[in-house]
Design a protein around this motif. Structure first.
Motif, PDB file in Angstrom:
ATOM      1  N   ASP A  88     -11.225  40.572 -28.715  1.00  0.00           N
ATOM      2  CA  ASP A  88     -10.297  39.515 -28.326  1.00  0.00           C
ATOM      3  C   ASP A  88     -10.913  38.799 -27.129  1.00  0.00           C
ATOM      4  N   VAL A  89     -10.990  37.486 -27.193  1.00  0.00           N
ATOM      5  CA  VAL A  89     -11.773  36.733 -26.209  1.00  0.00           C
ATOM      6  C   VAL A  89     -10.873  35.951 -25.254  1.00  0.00           C
ATOM      7  N   THR A  90     -11.087  36.181 -23.965  1.00  0.00           N
ATOM      8  CA  THR A  90     -10.475  35.344 -22.944  1.00  0.00           C
ATOM      9  C   THR A  90     -11.531  35.055 -21.883  1.00  0.00           C
ATOM     10  N   PHE A  91     -11.143  34.453 -20.740  1.00  0.00           N
ATOM     11  CA  PHE A  91     -12.159  34.061 -19.763  1.00  0.00           C
ATOM     12  C   PHE A  91     -11.773  34.453 -18.344  1.00  0.00           C
ATOM     13  N   THR A  92     -12.800  34.620 -17.533  1.00  0.00           N
ATOM     14  CA  THR A  92     -12.654  35.019 -16.138  1.00  0.00           C
ATOM     15  C   THR A  92     -12.567  33.784 -15.235  1.00  0.00           C
ATOM     16  N   CYS A 122      -4.518  39.722  -7.845  1.00  0.00           N
ATOM     17  CA  CYS A 122      -3.691  39.597  -9.053  1.00  0.00           C
ATOM     18  C   CYS A 122      -2.670  38.475  -8.918  1.00  0.00           C
ATOM     19  N   THR A 123      -2.392  37.825 -10.016  1.00  0.00           N
ATOM     20  CA  THR A 123      -1.399  36.747 -10.036  1.00  0.00           C
ATOM     21  C   THR A 123      -0.061  37.218  -9.490  1.00  0.00           C
ATOM     22  N   THR A 124       0.364  38.412  -9.926  1.00  0.00           N
ATOM     23  CA  THR A 124       1.604  39.014  -9.435  1.00  0.00           C
ATOM     24  C   THR A 124       1.311  40.433  -8.999  1.00  0.00           C
ATOM     25  N   CYS A 139      -1.965  40.992 -13.753  1.00  0.00           N
ATOM     26  CA  CYS A 139      -3.343  40.807 -13.310  1.00  0.00           C
ATOM     27  C   CYS A 139      -4.136  40.193 -14.463  1.00  0.00           C
ATOM     28  N   CYS A 140      -4.765  39.059 -14.197  1.00  0.00           N
ATOM     29  CA  CYS A 140      -5.420  38.271 -15.232  1.00  0.00           C
ATOM     30  C   CYS A 140      -6.939  38.304 -15.100  1.00  0.00           C
ATOM     31  N   GLU A 212      -3.440  31.767 -20.603  1.00  0.00           N
ATOM     32  CA  GLU A 212      -2.195  31.930 -19.859  1.00  0.00           C
ATOM     33  C   GLU A 212      -2.256  31.196 -18.525  1.00  0.00           C
ATOM     34  N   VAL A 213      -3.261  30.352 -18.392  1.00  0.00           N
ATOM     35  CA  VAL A 213      -3.369  29.445 -17.249  1.00  0.00           C
ATOM     36  C   VAL A 213      -3.366  28.031 -17.806  1.00  0.00           C
ATOM     37  N   ALA A 214      -3.054  27.080 -16.966  1.00  0.00           N
ATOM     38  CA  ALA A 214      -3.006  25.689 -17.414  1.00  0.00           C
ATOM     39  C   ALA A 214      -4.385  25.228 -17.856  1.00  0.00           C
TER      40      ALA A 214
END
Length: 402
Positions: A88-92, A122-124, A139-140, A212-214
């Protein structure tokens, strides 16, 4: 920048996996089956050597017992004969692609909250449970850079929402996901997953996760750039499009690949999340928009709904659903997800078995459902959290699939 396989995966070339190791679970499930033809046939196959199967897709590796998207999880799935492995691919924060089920799941799939210098990013931040509200954190991957991400240890998915201490929150995985193999196995970057899978001759199915970020991220990283970057990393590694099955829940991602990367899009997989809409009518899949025929006309070849969407119960038996029949009639191939993700099936099987809960009372339904999906629905692959099960079934019942 291309990854040096020998530097970042030092054990890669030492892992010669000459044969498939199924372990005890296929026999355990087979023994539970009610007497009949399926049990007889599968029982006769238990002692036969197994081969790798493309029908068997490692969902995040083998996360029933190994931390998902870690090298240990992937190697376990390879040993179990999975023919296709998922990143599953997301980005830093520095726009590097990594293997994570969601952009903001590091708090529940890694030890980031136990690392103060990273936890504060972390975001929250962690907030303990109170009488009024559960414990929370978020945490993203986009909260940290790739180099920081690579210092983390993957852990079994899950948190304890009742925890008052961060240590208890982090150690909140469901009891049926063992922590026996939870040594520090590093989460992988997308490029590292490609190198690992390529070294072992398995196919690859990356899922482009929703941001999950703009977007555009940091004002200059668009969804199209994100989708293209994922494909470009396969090109840079010299991987043939025939070895890649790119996935997305976002139809616009599929359409982007159809237009800009038609060779890779031939095996693009549309993960059909529309069935989660409260207004979805399982008896009228033709009301989905765009319809199956329209999707096929756009160039889509493979659709992938969750397990429960493809089956229903008639006269006490599990049979193909209206959705399954309509998708096949439109000329679409079908992949489905995810077997072995529900824990014990004694109480109906939960979300993945919701359409057949009335006939699901024990773990034997795992193989009964798999048999209907393969023989009656005609799926070409099944994601599993324990690929030995799907590998065993394919070797016994689908000898052509390898």
């Amino acid at each position: 920048m291309l990854i040096d396989d020998l530097m970042l995966l030092p054990t890669l070339l030492l892992l010669s996996l000459p044969h498939v190791e199924l372990g005890p679970r296929p026999a355990y499930l087979t023994d539970l089956l009610p007497a009949g033809e399926l049990k007889t046939t599968l029982s006769q196959c238990l002692q036969q050597p197994a081969k790798r199967q493309t029908f068997s897709i490692g969902h995040r590796g083998a996360p029933l017992q190994f931390p998902e998207h870690s090298q240990a999880s992937y190697v376990a799935a390879i040993r179990m004969g999975a023919g296709i492995l998922e990143c599953d691919v997301t980005f830093t924060a520095d726009k590097q692609l990594v293997c994570r089920h969601a952009q903001c799941d590091l708090h529940q799939t890694t030890d980031i909250l136990l690392r103060p210098e990273l936890a504060k990013k972390c975001t929250t931040p962690f907030s303990p449970a109170t009488a009024e509200q559960p414990a929370t954190a978020s945490c993203c991957a986009s909260d940290i850079a790739l180099a920081e991400y690579k210092t983390l240890c993957a852990k079994m998915d899950g948190v304890d929402a009742s925890a008052s201490k961060v240590e208890d929150y982090v150690n909140g995985s469901p009891s049926w996901r063992t922590t026996l193999y939870q040594q520090c196995s590093a989460p992988l970057s997308h490029q590292e997953s490609i190198a690992l899978f390529k070294a072992h001759g398995v196919m690859m199915t990356p899922e482009l996760k929703a941001a999950e970020v703009a977007m555009p991220y940091q004002g200059n990283y668009s969804q199209a750039q994100y989708a293209q970057q994922m494909i470009d990393e396969y090109k840079a590694a010299g991987v043939s499009p025939a070895q890649v099955w790119p996935q997305s829940f976002q139809l616009e991602d599929i359409r982007y690949w159809l237009k800009h990367e038609p060779e890779f899009a031939k095996q693009a997989v549309y993960l059909d999340g529309r069935v989660d809409d409260p207004n979805y009518d399982a008896t009228k899949p033709e009301l989905l928009s765009p319809g199956f025929t329209e999707l096929k006309a756009e160039g889509l070849n493979i659709i992938a709904p969750p397990l429960w969407v493809l089956v229903t119960v008639e006269n006490g038996k599990v049979v193909p659903s209206a959705y399954a029949k309509a998708a096949k009639a439109a000329g679409l191939d079908i992949i489905t997800w995810s077997l072995e993700r529900s824990g014990a099936l004694a109480n109906g099987g939960g979300w993945y078995y919701q359409s057949i809960a009335s006939v699901t009372s024990d773990d034997s339904m795992t193989l009964q459902l798999l048999d209907v999906l393969a023989q009656q629905v005609g799926v070409i692959g099944v994601f599993s959290d324990w690929p030995a099960t799907t590998t065993f079934y394919a070797n016994c019942m689908l000898q052509h699939n390898n």
